[in-house]
Write a protein that holds these residues in place. Structure first.
Motif, PDB file in Angstrom:
ATOM      1  N   PHE A   1      20.319 -21.929 -15.523  1.00 51.73           N
ATOM      2  CA  PHE A   1      21.449 -22.776 -15.877  1.00 51.73           C
ATOM      3  C   PHE A   1      22.382 -22.922 -14.674  1.00 51.73           C
ATOM      4  CE2 PHE A   1      19.929 -20.637 -19.629  1.00 51.73           C
ATOM      5  CZ  PHE A   1      19.963 -21.595 -20.629  1.00 51.73           C
ATOM      6  N   LEU A   2      22.686 -24.161 -14.316  1.00 52.50           N
ATOM      7  CA  LEU A   2      23.736 -24.432 -13.347  1.00 52.50           C
ATOM      8  C   LEU A   2      24.999 -24.723 -14.142  1.00 52.50           C
ATOM      9  CD1 LEU A   2      24.719 -25.045 -10.435  1.00 52.50           C
ATOM     10  CD2 LEU A   2      24.088 -27.435 -10.864  1.00 52.50           C
ATOM     11  N   THR A   3      26.086 -24.011 -13.842  1.00 52.81           N
ATOM     12  CA  THR A   3      27.325 -24.184 -14.610  1.00 52.81           C
ATOM     13  C   THR A   3      28.461 -24.625 -13.702  1.00 52.81           C
ATOM     14  OG1 THR A   3      28.144 -21.916 -14.352  1.00 52.81           O
ATOM     15  CG2 THR A   3      26.587 -22.323 -16.150  1.00 52.81           C
ATOM     16  N   PHE A   4      29.308 -25.468 -14.253  1.00 53.05           N
ATOM     17  CA  PHE A   4      30.553 -25.895 -13.607  1.00 53.05           C
ATOM     18  C   PHE A   4      31.692 -25.449 -14.520  1.00 53.05           C
ATOM     19  CE2 PHE A   4      27.271 -28.933 -12.465  1.00 53.05           C
ATOM     20  CZ  PHE A   4      27.424 -29.094 -11.092  1.00 53.05           C
ATOM     21  N   THR A   5      32.530 -24.551 -14.034  1.00 53.77           N
ATOM     22  CA  THR A   5      33.618 -24.008 -14.842  1.00 53.77           C
ATOM     23  C   THR A   5      34.957 -24.417 -14.240  1.00 53.77           C
ATOM     24  OG1 THR A   5      32.263 -22.114 -15.424  1.00 53.77           O
ATOM     25  CG2 THR A   5      34.616 -21.907 -15.811  1.00 53.77           C
ATOM     26  N   TYR A   6      35.888 -24.844 -15.089  1.00 55.18           N
ATOM     27  CA  TYR A   6      37.179 -25.353 -14.632  1.00 55.18           C
ATOM     28  C   TYR A   6      38.327 -24.623 -15.329  1.00 55.18           C
ATOM     29  CZ  TYR A   6      34.192 -29.093 -12.945  1.00 55.18           C
ATOM     30  OH  TYR A   6      33.191 -29.792 -12.304  1.00 55.18           O
ATOM     31  N   LEU A   7      39.364 -24.335 -14.557  1.00 52.88           N
ATOM     32  CA  LEU A   7      40.600 -23.779 -15.094  1.00 52.88           C
ATOM     33  C   LEU A   7      41.626 -24.909 -15.142  1.00 52.88           C
ATOM     34  CD1 LEU A   7      42.505 -21.471 -15.948  1.00 52.88           C
ATOM     35  CD2 LEU A   7      42.930 -21.046 -13.519  1.00 52.88           C
ATOM     36  N   VAL A   8      42.055 -25.262 -16.350  1.00 45.83           N
ATOM     37  CA  VAL A   8      42.972 -26.387 -16.525  1.00 45.83           C
ATOM     38  C   VAL A   8      44.240 -25.898 -17.230  1.00 45.83           C
ATOM     39  CG1 VAL A   8      43.274 -28.683 -17.507  1.00 45.83           C
ATOM     40  CG2 VAL A   8      41.008 -27.963 -16.712  1.00 45.83           C
ATOM     41  N   LYS A   9      45.385 -26.126 -16.601  1.00 47.96           N
ATOM     42  CA  LYS A   9      46.671 -25.759 -17.200  1.00 47.96           C
ATOM     43  C   LYS A   9      47.615 -26.950 -17.135  1.00 47.96           C
ATOM     44  CE  LYS A   9      46.615 -20.746 -16.543  1.00 47.96           C
ATOM     45  NZ  LYS A   9      47.332 -19.571 -15.985  1.00 47.96           N
TER      46      LYS A   9
ATOM     47  N   ALA B   1      15.649 -31.284 -15.751  1.00 53.56           N
ATOM     48  CA  ALA B   1      17.078 -31.057 -15.946  1.00 53.56           C
ATOM     49  C   ALA B   1      17.511 -31.577 -17.316  1.00 53.56           C
ATOM     50  CB  ALA B   1      17.877 -31.751 -14.846  1.00 53.56           C
ATOM     51  N   THR B   2      18.188 -30.718 -18.090  1.00 51.85           N
ATOM     52  CA  THR B   2      18.645 -31.071 -19.429  1.00 51.85           C
ATOM     53  C   THR B   2      20.097 -30.639 -19.594  1.00 51.85           C
ATOM     54  OG1 THR B   2      16.428 -30.687 -20.309  1.00 51.85           O
ATOM     55  CG2 THR B   2      18.219 -30.816 -21.898  1.00 51.85           C
ATOM     56  N   ALA B   3      20.955 -31.567 -19.982  1.00 48.31           N
ATOM     57  CA  ALA B   3      22.372 -31.249 -20.170  1.00 48.31           C
ATOM     58  C   ALA B   3      22.566 -30.378 -21.397  1.00 48.31           C
ATOM     59  CB  ALA B   3      23.182 -32.529 -20.303  1.00 48.31           C
ATOM     60  N   MET B   4      23.407 -29.360 -21.269  1.00 47.88           N
ATOM     61  CA  MET B   4      23.779 -28.495 -22.374  1.00 47.88           C
ATOM     62  C   MET B   4      25.104 -28.996 -22.979  1.00 47.88           C
ATOM     63  SD  MET B   4      21.432 -26.042 -22.533  1.00 47.88           S
ATOM     64  CE  MET B   4      20.315 -27.438 -22.283  1.00 47.88           C
ATOM     65  N   PRO B   5      25.398 -28.637 -24.225  1.00 51.40           N
ATOM     66  CA  PRO B   5      26.685 -29.054 -24.817  1.00 51.40           C
ATOM     67  C   PRO B   5      27.865 -28.515 -23.996  1.00 51.40           C
ATOM     68  CG  PRO B   5      25.188 -28.219 -26.507  1.00 51.40           C
ATOM     69  CD  PRO B   5      24.557 -27.903 -25.189  1.00 51.40           C
ATOM     70  N   ASP B   6      28.872 -29.360 -23.818  1.00 52.79           N
ATOM     71  CA  ASP B   6      30.091 -28.919 -23.129  1.00 52.79           C
ATOM     72  C   ASP B   6      30.803 -27.872 -23.977  1.00 52.79           C
ATOM     73  OD1 ASP B   6      29.442 -30.798 -21.271  1.00 52.79           O
ATOM     74  OD2 ASP B   6      31.143 -32.123 -21.671  1.00 52.79           O
ATOM     75  N   ILE B   7      31.486 -26.937 -23.293  1.00 51.74           N
ATOM     76  CA  ILE B   7      32.219 -25.877 -23.989  1.00 51.74           C
ATOM     77  C   ILE B   7      33.661 -25.903 -23.503  1.00 51.74           C
ATOM     78  CG2 ILE B   7      32.427 -23.382 -24.276  1.00 51.74           C
ATOM     79  CD1 ILE B   7      29.580 -23.302 -24.723  1.00 51.74           C
ATOM     80  N   ASN B   8      34.600 -25.810 -24.447  1.00 52.37           N
ATOM     81  CA  ASN B   8      36.015 -25.819 -24.119  1.00 52.37           C
ATOM     82  C   ASN B   8      36.692 -24.650 -24.812  1.00 52.37           C
ATOM     83  OD1 ASN B   8      38.487 -26.736 -23.104  1.00 52.37           O
ATOM     84  ND2 ASN B   8      38.920 -27.863 -24.977  1.00 52.37           N
ATOM     85  N   VAL B   9      37.127 -23.673 -24.003  1.00 55.76           N
ATOM     86  CA  VAL B   9      37.878 -22.518 -24.506  1.00 55.76           C
ATOM     87  C   VAL B   9      39.140 -22.438 -23.648  1.00 55.76           C
ATOM     88  CG1 VAL B   9      37.831 -20.044 -24.989  1.00 55.76           C
ATOM     89  CG2 VAL B   9      35.719 -21.371 -25.103  1.00 55.76           C
ATOM     90  N   PRO B  10      40.192 -23.171 -24.024  1.00 56.55           N
ATOM     91  CA  PRO B  10      41.397 -23.260 -23.184  1.00 56.55           C
ATOM     92  C   PRO B  10      41.863 -21.900 -22.695  1.00 56.55           C
ATOM     93  CG  PRO B  10      41.595 -24.668 -25.104  1.00 56.55           C
ATOM     94  CD  PRO B  10      40.355 -23.837 -25.308  1.00 56.55           C
ATOM     95  N   PRO B  11      42.258 -21.820 -21.418  1.00 51.56           N
ATOM     96  CA  PRO B  11      42.423 -22.920 -20.461  1.00 51.56           C
ATOM     97  C   PRO B  11      41.157 -23.256 -19.677  1.00 51.56           C
ATOM     98  CG  PRO B  11      43.221 -20.898 -19.475  1.00 51.56           C
ATOM     99  CD  PRO B  11      42.768 -20.535 -20.869  1.00 51.56           C
ATOM    100  N   TYR B  12      39.995 -22.785 -20.133  1.00 49.04           N
ATOM    101  CA  TYR B  12      38.754 -23.024 -19.416  1.00 49.04           C
ATOM    102  C   TYR B  12      37.901 -24.075 -20.104  1.00 49.04           C
ATOM    103  CZ  TYR B  12      40.079 -18.516 -17.434  1.00 49.04           C
ATOM    104  OH  TYR B  12      40.762 -17.500 -16.840  1.00 49.04           O
ATOM    105  N   SER B  13      37.167 -24.814 -19.290  1.00 50.49           N
ATOM    106  CA  SER B  13      36.142 -25.700 -19.820  1.00 50.49           C
ATOM    107  C   SER B  13      34.899 -25.523 -18.951  1.00 50.49           C
ATOM    108  CB  SER B  13      36.601 -27.161 -19.800  1.00 50.49           C
ATOM    109  OG  SER B  13      36.784 -27.602 -18.467  1.00 50.49           O
ATOM    110  N   ARG B  14      33.738 -25.775 -19.550  1.00 50.64           N
ATOM    111  CA  ARG B  14      32.515 -25.572 -18.794  1.00 50.64           C
ATOM    112  C   ARG B  14      31.460 -26.594 -19.177  1.00 50.64           C
ATOM    113  NH1 ARG B  14      28.711 -20.297 -19.080  1.00 50.64           N
ATOM    114  NH2 ARG B  14      27.914 -21.448 -20.880  1.00 50.64           N
TER     115      ARG B  14
END
Length: 227
Positions: free
Chosen positions: A127-135, A96-109
């Motif tokens: 790739f296991l991804t966690f995607t968030y919708l932030v407002k 398991a290796t962490a990938m760089p975080d990505i932030n494209v408002p309003p989403y982050s992953r």
């Protein structure tokens, strides 16, 4: 955050609005959560900011469900989410290796590259991804997904075919969308990681183009309604 997972969009940053209570981080006053659902919700919250998102056994349930959804959709089957904990196969995670975080408002992953073995299935790297919708500073929803290397490779090849077939990269709106979403750089030299970054950028450009097209249609409709 979601459009259908198996659309032509590569490694997409989909709308992470999910109808179920488990995958949302909205107020749960209207949802009676089972212990399994509560554990999954807590794991999603932890992965948003925690340092152990890549990787802790607490995410095994989310990974197994994401893997099963991807497998079902690859086979053209309707995915059944929120399976009872006893129905989920055991998960083994290696490399398991962490990938760089990505932030494209309003989403982050956040994403983690790994090799997994789910139940009796053959090991699979992806790739296991966690995607968030932030407002307005509040997380409204979250989604966990699994993208195998085979899926990433196919989307990359499909995009390259589209470009090589004569796509006009100087078309003004396409050029503007490309400029809006610059290349996603990564110091990781793994070719599959580079392709995944390319796929994500391609998705963002496509989403930009779709938004422009939708606005054009809206303006056109308003013109004819007014006329």
């Amino acid at each position: 955050m979601p459009e259908p997972r198996r659309s032509s969009l590569p490694l997409r940053f989909r709308t992470a609005l999910h109808a179920g209570c488990v995958l949302t981080l909205l107020s749960v006053t209207a949802c009676a959560l089972t212990p399994q659902e509560k554990a999954e919700q807590d794991a999603l919250k932890s992965a948003q900011t925690g340092s152990d998102y890549c990787y802790s056994p607490r995410y095994n349930g989310l990974l197994a469900e994401a893997w099963q959804r991807a497998r079902d959709e690859d086979n053209g089957q309707k995915s059944v989410t929120n399976a009872p904990a006893a129905a989920l196969p055991p998960v083994q995670v290696t490399a398991a290796t962490a990938m760089p975080d990505i932030n494209v408002p309003p989403y982050s992953r956040r994403s983690c590259r790994m090799t997994i073995k789910v139940g009796n299935a053959a090991p699979e790297t992806g790739f296991l991804t966690f995607t968030y919708l932030v407002k307005q500073g509040k997380t409204q929803s979250a989604l966990t997904e699994w993208y195998s290397d085979a899926f990433v490779e196919k989307d990359y090849n499909d995009t390259m075919k589209e470009i090589n077939s004569g796509l006009n990269l100087n078309e003004p709106e396409l050029k503007a969308c490309i400029a809006r979403h610059p290349e996603i750089s990564s110091t990781i030299k793994d070719p599959m990681v580079q392709k995944a970054a390319f796929d994500l950028r391609a998705h963002l450009v496509r989403r930009c183009m779709a938004t422009k097209a939708a606005l054009k249609n809206l303006y056109s409709d308003l013109y004819f309604i007014r006329g």
